[in-house]
Design an enzyme around this catalytic site. Structure first.
Site, mmCIF file in Angstrom:
data_model
loop_
_atom_site.group_PDB
_atom_site.id
_atom_site.type_symbol
_atom_site.label_atom_id
_atom_site.label_comp_id
_atom_site.label_asym_id
_atom_site.label_seq_id
_atom_site.Cartn_x
_atom_site.Cartn_y
_atom_site.Cartn_z
ATOM 1 N N CYS A 33 44.304 -10.274 14.339
ATOM 2 C CA CYS A 33 43.669 -10.781 15.776
ATOM 3 C C CYS A 33 45.125 -11.760 16.117
ATOM 4 O O CYS A 33 45.599 -11.980 17.048
ATOM 5 C CB CYS A 33 42.665 -11.475 15.988
ATOM 6 S SG CYS A 33 42.450 -12.686 17.272
ATOM 7 N N CYS A 51 45.342 -9.283 19.115
ATOM 8 C CA CYS A 51 45.012 -10.088 20.347
ATOM 9 C C CYS A 51 46.003 -10.924 20.896
ATOM 10 O O CYS A 51 46.537 -10.888 22.082
ATOM 11 C CB CYS A 51 43.580 -10.506 20.049
ATOM 12 S SG CYS A 51 42.451 -9.607 19.034
ATOM 13 N N LYS A 80 49.732 -9.657 21.238
ATOM 14 C CA LYS A 80 49.445 -8.936 22.419
ATOM 15 C C LYS A 80 49.406 -9.511 23.795
ATOM 16 O O LYS A 80 50.025 -9.284 24.897
ATOM 17 C CB LYS A 80 48.152 -7.991 22.362
ATOM 18 C CG LYS A 80 47.703 -6.929 23.278
ATOM 19 C CD LYS A 80 47.226 -7.193 24.258
ATOM 20 C CE LYS A 80 45.974 -8.004 23.947
ATOM 21 N NZ LYS A 80 44.802 -7.101 23.559
ATOM 22 N N ALA A 139 43.541 -9.584 -3.654
ATOM 23 C CA ALA A 139 42.584 -9.829 -4.421
ATOM 24 C C ALA A 139 41.812 -8.458 -4.377
ATOM 25 O O ALA A 139 41.541 -7.804 -3.447
ATOM 26 C CB ALA A 139 41.466 -11.080 -3.995
ATOM 27 N N GLY A 190 42.959 4.945 23.820
ATOM 28 C CA GLY A 190 42.135 3.653 23.773
ATOM 29 C C GLY A 190 42.631 2.311 24.039
ATOM 30 O O GLY A 190 43.817 2.316 24.847
ATOM 31 N N TYR A 191 42.057 1.141 23.725
ATOM 32 C CA TYR A 191 42.559 -0.069 24.130
ATOM 33 C C TYR A 191 43.999 -0.273 23.778
ATOM 34 O O TYR A 191 44.626 -0.706 24.706
ATOM 35 C CB TYR A 191 42.281 -1.246 23.381
ATOM 36 C CG TYR A 191 40.345 -1.691 23.512
ATOM 37 C CD1 TYR A 191 39.942 -2.653 24.199
ATOM 38 C CD2 TYR A 191 39.453 -0.714 22.898
ATOM 39 C CE1 TYR A 191 38.957 -3.010 24.451
ATOM 40 C CE2 TYR A 191 38.132 -1.337 23.113
ATOM 41 C CZ TYR A 191 37.787 -2.389 23.842
ATOM 42 O OH TYR A 191 36.535 -2.861 24.045
ATOM 43 N N VAL A 224 46.863 1.995 25.899
ATOM 44 C CA VAL A 224 46.635 1.484 27.370
ATOM 45 C C VAL A 224 47.375 0.285 27.356
ATOM 46 O O VAL A 224 48.231 -0.150 28.288
ATOM 47 C CB VAL A 224 45.104 1.625 27.864
ATOM 48 C CG1 VAL A 224 45.147 1.015 29.391
ATOM 49 C CG2 VAL A 224 44.706 2.953 27.833
ATOM 50 N N GLU A 225 46.915 -0.643 26.881
ATOM 51 C CA GLU A 225 47.456 -2.134 26.645
ATOM 52 C C GLU A 225 49.035 -1.969 26.469
ATOM 53 O O GLU A 225 49.728 -2.502 27.250
ATOM 54 C CB GLU A 225 46.931 -3.002 25.916
ATOM 55 C CG GLU A 225 45.354 -3.551 26.164
ATOM 56 C CD GLU A 225 44.868 -4.365 25.328
ATOM 57 O OE1 GLU A 225 43.775 -4.830 25.520
ATOM 58 O OE2 GLU A 225 45.134 -4.688 24.224
ATOM 59 N N HIS A 264 34.202 -18.981 47.878
ATOM 60 C CA HIS A 264 34.978 -18.499 48.956
ATOM 61 C C HIS A 264 36.362 -19.237 49.124
ATOM 62 O O HIS A 264 36.232 -20.356 49.195
ATOM 63 C CB HIS A 264 34.513 -18.272 50.305
ATOM 64 C CG HIS A 264 35.436 -17.551 51.621
ATOM 65 N ND1 HIS A 264 35.595 -16.177 51.272
ATOM 66 C CD2 HIS A 264 36.136 -17.805 52.582
ATOM 67 C CE1 HIS A 264 36.285 -15.771 52.342
ATOM 68 N NE2 HIS A 264 36.777 -16.943 53.065
ATOM 69 N N GLU A 299 33.420 -13.391 44.682
ATOM 70 C CA GLU A 299 32.531 -13.516 45.353
ATOM 71 C C GLU A 299 31.859 -12.175 45.879
ATOM 72 O O GLU A 299 30.924 -12.148 46.322
ATOM 73 C CB GLU A 299 32.793 -14.384 46.726
ATOM 74 C CG GLU A 299 33.908 -13.779 47.777
ATOM 75 C CD GLU A 299 34.345 -14.559 48.824
ATOM 76 O OE1 GLU A 299 33.377 -15.013 49.599
ATOM 77 O OE2 GLU A 299 35.643 -14.735 48.946
HETATM 78 P P1 NDP Z 1 40.283 2.884 20.178
HETATM 79 O O1 NDP Z 1 39.263 3.581 19.399
HETATM 80 O O2 NDP Z 1 40.179 2.183 21.391
HETATM 81 O O3 NDP Z 1 41.005 4.495 20.532
HETATM 82 C C1 NDP Z 1 41.495 5.282 19.679
HETATM 83 C C2 NDP Z 1 42.080 6.485 20.648
HETATM 84 O O4 NDP Z 1 42.844 7.413 19.862
HETATM 85 C C3 NDP Z 1 41.156 7.147 21.616
HETATM 86 O O5 NDP Z 1 41.702 7.332 22.687
HETATM 87 C C4 NDP Z 1 40.839 8.498 20.666
HETATM 88 O O6 NDP Z 1 40.477 9.625 21.474
HETATM 89 C C5 NDP Z 1 42.267 8.692 20.140
HETATM 90 N N1 NDP Z 1 42.222 9.416 18.923
HETATM 91 C C6 NDP Z 1 41.606 9.294 17.735
HETATM 92 N N2 NDP Z 1 42.030 10.128 16.953
HETATM 93 C C7 NDP Z 1 42.809 10.977 17.406
HETATM 94 C C8 NDP Z 1 43.626 12.400 17.093
HETATM 95 N N3 NDP Z 1 43.378 12.649 15.801
HETATM 96 N N4 NDP Z 1 44.157 12.821 17.967
HETATM 97 C C9 NDP Z 1 44.634 12.545 19.321
HETATM 98 N N5 NDP Z 1 43.820 11.120 19.608
HETATM 99 C C10 NDP Z 1 43.157 10.558 18.800
HETATM 100 O O7 NDP Z 1 41.268 2.336 19.129
HETATM 101 P P2 NDP Z 1 42.630 1.600 19.112
HETATM 102 O O8 NDP Z 1 43.430 2.002 18.204
HETATM 103 O O9 NDP Z 1 43.254 1.611 20.716
HETATM 104 O O10 NDP Z 1 42.116 -0.007 19.160
HETATM 105 C C11 NDP Z 1 41.322 -0.170 17.864
HETATM 106 C C12 NDP Z 1 40.149 -1.232 18.138
HETATM 107 O O11 NDP Z 1 40.961 -2.389 18.045
HETATM 108 C C13 NDP Z 1 39.331 -0.707 19.333
HETATM 109 O O12 NDP Z 1 38.317 0.186 19.181
HETATM 110 C C14 NDP Z 1 38.983 -2.263 19.752
HETATM 111 O O13 NDP Z 1 37.665 -2.237 19.321
HETATM 112 C C15 NDP Z 1 39.876 -2.917 19.279
HETATM 113 N N6 NDP Z 1 40.728 -3.785 20.275
HETATM 114 C C16 NDP Z 1 40.364 -4.261 21.120
HETATM 115 C C17 NDP Z 1 41.214 -4.946 22.162
HETATM 116 C C18 NDP Z 1 40.581 -5.769 23.286
HETATM 117 O O14 NDP Z 1 39.450 -6.270 22.971
HETATM 118 N N7 NDP Z 1 41.295 -5.881 24.472
HETATM 119 C C19 NDP Z 1 42.574 -4.655 22.345
HETATM 120 C C20 NDP Z 1 43.086 -3.742 21.108
HETATM 121 C C21 NDP Z 1 42.271 -3.306 20.180
HETATM 122 P P3 NDP Z 1 39.043 9.863 21.968
HETATM 123 O O15 NDP Z 1 38.674 8.518 23.174
HETATM 124 O O16 NDP Z 1 38.907 11.196 22.535
HETATM 125 O O17 NDP Z 1 38.259 9.752 20.900
#
Ligand code: NDP
Length: 461
Positions: free
Chosen positions: A43, A48, A51, A115, A179-180, A183-184, A438, A443
C-alpha cells in the site's frame, strides 16, 4: 515466565502486519516484526499511496485545459517524469519512517530481514541465520503481481511494481487486464501523455462493479483517447526493432514501448516454511484461515492479502484489530466484510458501496433503482464533455438502500460517507428526509425522489 523469545512474531511489515505488531506491543506484549523489503508494504511503498500521487499528477493536463473556460490563460506546460518519481519517493520514505516510528514507539522490535517458519513456534531470520521462537505467529506477507508465466515473453513485461520506477516515461504502453490496477494505470499513463491501450479478456472492464458504471467509465475513457480492446488477450510479447511487438488473439499485432500486466495478485507464501510449520494453503497458495484469521495451526494466524479474502488495505488493518481482540483481549472478534466501500481511482473515478444492480437483482425480489446522469457544474464553463452517474439501489420491501454507485469527481470521497449510511441501514426515506447541500454533485443522492425503473425477479420492468 514464557519459554518463548517473543509473545508475538509478525512476518511482514505491511498495513496488516504493522498494525498487529504495534497494537500488541502497546498492550505490553513482547513483539518482533520482520520485513524483507520496506516497511509500509504494498500500500505505502508500491500501491495505493504512490498510485494516488500519480493520479493527481496525471490530472493536471485536464486542469490546465479546463482553466481557459474560467478566464485563465495557462502558459506552456511541460511534465518531468523523473521529478515526479523523486518527489513520490521522498513522500514514501517519510511514510515508511512513520511506520517504523510507530512500531519503535510501542516497543516492538523491528527486524529488517526475510523471516521463514521452521516449525509452529520457530522462525529463521535469513540475514543472520539466527532462529527465534514465539508463542504466537502472525503471517502478513501480502501478495505480489501475478507474473502470467504462461504468456510467452512475460519476462519482457512490467507489473505495477516497476511502473513506479520507470527510468523514462514511455511514449506508448499496452496494459493487460481489466481490474483496478489496469484501469487506474491506463488513466494515469494517458493523463501523463502516453499513448495507452488497455486489453481485457471480458466483455466489459471492471467485472465486479455495477454494469452501468462500467459502461459509463469505458465510454469516458475511450472519449479521452484511451484505446480499450475487450474480448481480447495477449498471446505473445517479443522484442522488435523499435519497442515490443505484441500478438493478440483478436486485434492482430500491436506495438508498444512498455507492456504492463495487471492480471491480479498472488499470495506471498512461496518458501515461507508453511509446510514445515504445518500451515495449510489453498490451490492458489493463499493461507487458509477461519473466521478469526486463525490457520489450522492453533498458534499461527494470517491476515491481509496473503489470505486472499478481500485484497484491500483497510480490510487487512481491520483483520489485524480483530486479531488483537481475539488473541489479546479475550474477545473473539470476526472481521466484518459487509458493505465495504471501495473506489477505483480512474478518471472519472468510481466510488461504490453495497450491491450492484445485477447482484441485488439476484438477492431481492423487487428493487427500485434511482439513477441520475448529469453534467457537473464545473463542466458547464470548462466545456469538458463529462457526465456524472449516481445510482441508488433500494430493496422495495424494506426500503433499505442496498447499493450506492457513483461515477465522477470525488466519487471515492462520497462512497466513504455512503458507507456509513448503508452500514447504519438507512432507508430511501432517510435519504429523502435529508436536506440537500447546494450546489454540490452529492445533493443528487438526496433529490432523486421517483425511481427511474424497477427490477422484479431480476428483470427490469
Ligand atoms: P483485479 O482482480 O482487480 O483484476 C484482475 C484482472 O485481470 C481482471 O480484469 C481479470 O479478468 C484479469 N485476468 C486475470 N487472469 C487473467 C488471465 N489469465 N488472462 C487475462 N486476464 C486475466 O486485480 P488487480 O491486479 O487489478 O488488483 C489486485 C487487487 O488489488 C484488487 O483485487 C484490489 O482488491 C486491490 N486494489 C485496489 C485498489 C483500490 O482500492 N483502488 C487499487 C489497486 C488494487 P476477469 O475480470 O475477467 O476475471
Amino acid at each position: 515466565m514464557s519459554s518463548y523469545d517473543y509473545d508475538l512474531f509478525v512476518i511482514g511489515g505491511g498495513s496488516g502486519g504493522v498494525r498487529g505488531a504495534r497494537v500488541a506491543a502497546s498492550l505490553g506484549k513482547k513483539v518482533a516484526i520482520a520485513e524483507e523489503y520496506r516497511y509500509g508494504g504494498t500500500c505505502v511503498i508500491r500501491g495505493c499511496v504512490p498510485k494516488k500521487l500519480f493520479v493527481y499528477a496525471s490530472q493536471f493536463h485536464e486542469h490546465f485545459e479546463d482553466a481557459a473556460g474560467f478566464g485563465w490563460t495557462v502558459g506552456e506546460s511541460s511534465f518531468d517524469w523523473k521529478k515526479l518519481v523523486a518527489a513520490k519517493d521522498v513522500e514514501i520514505a517519510r511514510l515508511e519512517g512513520l511506520y517504523k516510528k510507530g512500531l519503535a514507539g510501542a516497543n516492538a522490535e523491528i527486524l529488517e530481514t526475510r523471516a521463514e517458519l521452521v516449525d509452529a513456534h520457530t522462525v529463521r531470520l535469513l540475514k543472520s541465520g539466527q532462529t527465534v521462537t514465539a508463542k504466537t505467529i502472525l503471517i502478513a506477507t501480502g501478495g505480489r503481481p501475478n507474473p502470467h508465466a504462461a504468456l510467452p515473453g512475460h519476462e519482457l513485461c512490467i507489473s505495477s511494481n516497476e511502473a513506479f520506477h520507470l527510468e523514462e516515461l514511455p511514449k506508448s504502453i499496452v496494459i493487460s487486464g481489466g481490474g483496478y490496477i489496469a484501469v487506474e494505470f491506463a488513466n494515469i499513463f494517458h493523463g501523463l501523455g502516453v499513448e495507452t491501450t488497455l486489453i481485457y479478456r471480458g466483455a466489459e472492464i471492471l467485472s465486479r462493479f455495477d454494469e452501468d458504471l462500467r459502461r459509463g467509465l469505458h465510454e469516458a475513457m475511450a472519449a479521452k483517447g484511451i484505446r480499450i480492446l475487450c474480448h481480447d488477450t495477449l498471446q505473445k510479447v517479443s522484442k522488435g526493432e523499435d519497442g515490443l511487438i505484441l500478438e493478440t488473439l483478436n486485434n492482430g499485432t500491436l506495438q508498444a514501448d512498455v507492456v504492463m500486466l495487471a492480471l491480479g495478485r498472488d499470495p506471498n507464501t512461496e518458501g515461507l516454511g508453511l509446510e514445515a510449520a504445518g500451515v495449510a494453503v489453498d490451490e492458489r497458495g493463499a493461507v487458509i484461515v477461519d473466521e478469526y484469521s486463525r490457520t489450522n495451526v492453533e498458534n499461527i494466524y494470517a491476515l491481509g492479502d496473503v489470505t486472499n479474502r478481500v485484497q484491500l488495505t483497510p480490510v487487512a488493518i481491520h483483520e489485524a484489530m480483530c486479531f488483537i481482540e481475539t488473541e489479546y483481549k479475550n474477545n473473539p472478534t470476526r472481521p466484518d466484510y459487509e458493505l465495504i466501500p471501495t473506489a477505483v481511482f480512474s478518471q472519472p473515478e468510481i466510488g461504490t458501496v453495497g450491491l450492484s444492480e445485477e447482484e441485488a437483482g439476484k438477492r431481492y425480489s423487487e428493487l427500485e433503482v434511482y439513477r441520475a446522469q448529469f453534467r457537473p457544474l464545473k463542466a458547464t464553463l470548462s466545456g469538458r464533455a463529462e457526465r456524472m452517474i449516481m445510482k441508488l439501489i433500494v430493496d422495495a420491501a424494506s426500503r433499505k438502500v442496498v447499493g450506492a454507485h457513483i461515477l465522477g469527481h470525488d466519487a471515492g470521497e462520497m462512497a466513504q460517507l455512503l458507507g456509513v449510511t448503508l452500514k447504519a441501514g438507512c432507508t430511501k426515506d432517510d435519504f429523502d428526509r435529508t436536506m440537500a447541500l447546494h450546489p454540490t454533485a452529492a445533493e443528487e443522492l438526496v433529490t432523486m425522489y421517483a425511481p427511474s425503473y424497477r427490477i422484479r425477479d431480476g428483470k427490469r420492468i
